[in-house]
Design a protein around this motif. Structure first.
Motif, PDB file in Angstrom:
ATOM      1  N   LEU A  88      82.960  48.713-104.383  1.00 54.57           N
ATOM      2  CA  LEU A  88      81.938  49.733-104.601  1.00 54.57           C
ATOM      3  C   LEU A  88      82.464  51.129-104.303  1.00 54.57           C
ATOM      4  O   LEU A  88      81.938  52.117-104.821  1.00 54.57           O
ATOM      5  CB  LEU A  88      80.695  49.452-103.748  1.00 54.57           C
ATOM      6  CG  LEU A  88      79.825  48.295-104.203  1.00 54.57           C
ATOM      7  CD1 LEU A  88      78.705  48.069-103.205  1.00 54.57           C
ATOM      8  CD2 LEU A  88      79.268  48.536-105.592  1.00 54.57           C
ATOM      9  N   GLY A  89      83.490  51.229-103.470  1.00 54.45           N
ATOM     10  CA  GLY A  89      84.048  52.539-103.146  1.00 54.45           C
ATOM     11  C   GLY A  89      83.032  53.397-102.430  1.00 54.45           C
ATOM     12  O   GLY A  89      82.301  52.930-101.571  1.00 54.45           O
ATOM     13  N   GLY A  90      82.931  54.645-102.821  1.00 59.86           N
ATOM     14  CA  GLY A  90      82.024  55.578-102.165  1.00 59.86           C
ATOM     15  C   GLY A  90      80.635  55.613-102.770  1.00 59.86           C
ATOM     16  O   GLY A  90      79.877  56.527-102.479  1.00 59.86           O
ATOM     17  N   ARG A  91      80.286  54.639-103.608  1.00 59.04           N
ATOM     18  CA  ARG A  91      78.956  54.645-104.234  1.00 59.04           C
ATOM     19  C   ARG A  91      77.879  54.505-103.163  1.00 59.04           C
ATOM     20  O   ARG A  91      77.954  53.639-102.313  1.00 59.04           O
ATOM     21  CB  ARG A  91      78.844  53.520-105.251  1.00 59.04           C
ATOM     22  CG  ARG A  91      79.688  53.757-106.483  1.00 59.04           C
ATOM     23  CD  ARG A  91      79.726  52.519-107.374  1.00 59.04           C
ATOM     24  NE  ARG A  91      80.526  52.760-108.544  1.00 59.04           N
ATOM     25  CZ  ARG A  91      81.861  52.640-108.584  1.00 59.04           C
ATOM     26  NH1 ARG A  91      82.528  52.277-107.509  1.00 59.04           N
ATOM     27  NH2 ARG A  91      82.509  52.878-109.694  1.00 59.04           N
ATOM     28  N   ASP A  92      76.884  55.361-103.241  1.00 55.77           N
ATOM     29  CA  ASP A  92      75.805  55.368-102.257  1.00 55.77           C
ATOM     30  C   ASP A  92      74.624  54.559-102.806  1.00 55.77           C
ATOM     31  O   ASP A  92      73.646  55.117-103.290  1.00 55.77           O
ATOM     32  CB  ASP A  92      75.384  56.805-101.959  1.00 55.77           C
ATOM     33  CG  ASP A  92      74.369  56.888-100.836  1.00 55.77           C
ATOM     34  OD1 ASP A  92      74.289  55.944-100.025  1.00 55.77           O
ATOM     35  OD2 ASP A  92      73.643  57.892-100.775  1.00 55.77           O
ATOM     36  N   ARG A 149      83.264  47.023-112.207  1.00 54.17           N
ATOM     37  CA  ARG A 149      83.618  48.410-111.885  1.00 54.17           C
ATOM     38  C   ARG A 149      84.281  49.090-113.075  1.00 54.17           C
ATOM     39  O   ARG A 149      83.889  50.177-113.488  1.00 54.17           O
ATOM     40  CB  ARG A 149      84.540  48.454-110.671  1.00 54.17           C
ATOM     41  CG  ARG A 149      84.914  49.863-110.246  1.00 54.17           C
ATOM     42  CD  ARG A 149      85.744  49.835-108.990  1.00 54.17           C
ATOM     43  NE  ARG A 149      87.105  49.449-109.282  1.00 54.17           N
ATOM     44  CZ  ARG A 149      88.128  50.310-109.343  1.00 54.17           C
ATOM     45  NH1 ARG A 149      87.916  51.588-109.134  1.00 54.17           N
ATOM     46  NH2 ARG A 149      89.328  49.885-109.611  1.00 54.17           N
ATOM     47  N   HIS A 150      85.298  48.444-113.649  1.00 54.48           N
ATOM     48  CA  HIS A 150      86.059  49.052-114.741  1.00 54.48           C
ATOM     49  C   HIS A 150      85.257  49.166-116.033  1.00 54.48           C
ATOM     50  O   HIS A 150      85.573  50.007-116.878  1.00 54.48           O
ATOM     51  CB  HIS A 150      87.362  48.288-114.976  1.00 54.48           C
ATOM     52  CG  HIS A 150      88.361  48.517-113.892  1.00 54.48           C
ATOM     53  ND1 HIS A 150      89.024  49.705-113.724  1.00 54.48           N
ATOM     54  CD2 HIS A 150      88.778  47.700-112.899  1.00 54.48           C
ATOM     55  CE1 HIS A 150      89.825  49.627-112.676  1.00 54.48           C
ATOM     56  NE2 HIS A 150      89.684  48.412-112.153  1.00 54.48           N
ATOM     57  N   ASP A 201      78.698  52.063-111.987  1.00 52.29           N
ATOM     58  CA  ASP A 201      78.258  53.460-112.038  1.00 52.29           C
ATOM     59  C   ASP A 201      76.811  53.573-112.486  1.00 52.29           C
ATOM     60  O   ASP A 201      76.228  54.647-112.413  1.00 52.29           O
ATOM     61  CB  ASP A 201      79.147  54.258-113.001  1.00 52.29           C
ATOM     62  CG  ASP A 201      80.578  54.357-112.509  1.00 52.29           C
ATOM     63  OD1 ASP A 201      80.788  54.409-111.283  1.00 52.29           O
ATOM     64  OD2 ASP A 201      81.489  54.365-113.363  1.00 52.29           O
ATOM     65  N   ARG A 202      76.227  52.473-112.978  1.00 52.21           N
ATOM     66  CA  ARG A 202      74.873  52.498-113.521  1.00 52.21           C
ATOM     67  C   ARG A 202      73.890  51.675-112.707  1.00 52.21           C
ATOM     68  O   ARG A 202      72.734  51.539-113.108  1.00 52.21           O
ATOM     69  CB  ARG A 202      74.897  51.969-114.956  1.00 52.21           C
ATOM     70  CG  ARG A 202      75.701  52.854-115.880  1.00 52.21           C
ATOM     71  CD  ARG A 202      75.994  52.260-117.225  1.00 52.21           C
ATOM     72  NE  ARG A 202      74.951  51.431-117.798  1.00 52.21           N
ATOM     73  CZ  ARG A 202      75.177  50.578-118.787  1.00 52.21           C
ATOM     74  NH1 ARG A 202      76.366  50.438-119.300  1.00 52.21           N
ATOM     75  NH2 ARG A 202      74.192  49.855-119.264  1.00 52.21           N
TER      76      ARG A 202
END
Length: 139
Positions: A82-86, A44-45, A50-51
């Protein structure tokens, strides 16, 4: 934990030109739930989450803190990181270093449909073997 897009250990080797991928995470055997959380946090960090276009998570085997009835569950750990990643996430997939040991090729285009619970290779995992002639010259 191992992924199809990184080497073992916390150092991640993510192909620089790759815009999207599907990390395949095999928790293997042994270790602790906190290790899984830590490896996912490194991803994540470092911007990898994000990719990515989706994630495949293996079946946890002999991982402390992930026994049946334990909290948090592996699914809760993955979704928290993952948080709010769709993105689609396919879990409890039998592949990797423990269990059926289904190999996951590195760098092969794949399709993931979490609703249908399918992971498909979209290109061959292996190609024809190159042959060489005298002095290492390709024929």
């Amino acid at each position: 934990m191992r992924t199809a897009l990184r080497a073992s250990g916390p150092g991640i080797a993510f192909p620089p030109g790759l815009k999207a991928g599907i990390p395949c995470e095999d928790q293997g055997m042994g270790g602790h739930a906190s290790y899984v959380w830590s490896y996912l946090q490194v991803m994540r960090h470092s911007g990898i989450l994000d990719r990515i276009a989706g994630m495949v998570v293996g079946v946890p085997r002999e991982i402390g803190g992930l026994e049946p009835g334990a909290s948090p569950t592996l699914a809760e750990i993955v979704l928290d990181v993952l948080g709010g990643r769709d993105i689609p996430v396919l879990g409890n997939v039998d592949f990797g270093h423990a269990g059926p040991n289904l190999p996951m090729p590195v760098g092969v285009r794949a399709g993931l449909d979490a609703r249908r619970r399918t992971l498909s290779l979209l290109e061959p995992a292996v190609g024809p073997r190159a042959t060489t002639g005298p002095a290492g010259r390709a024929r």
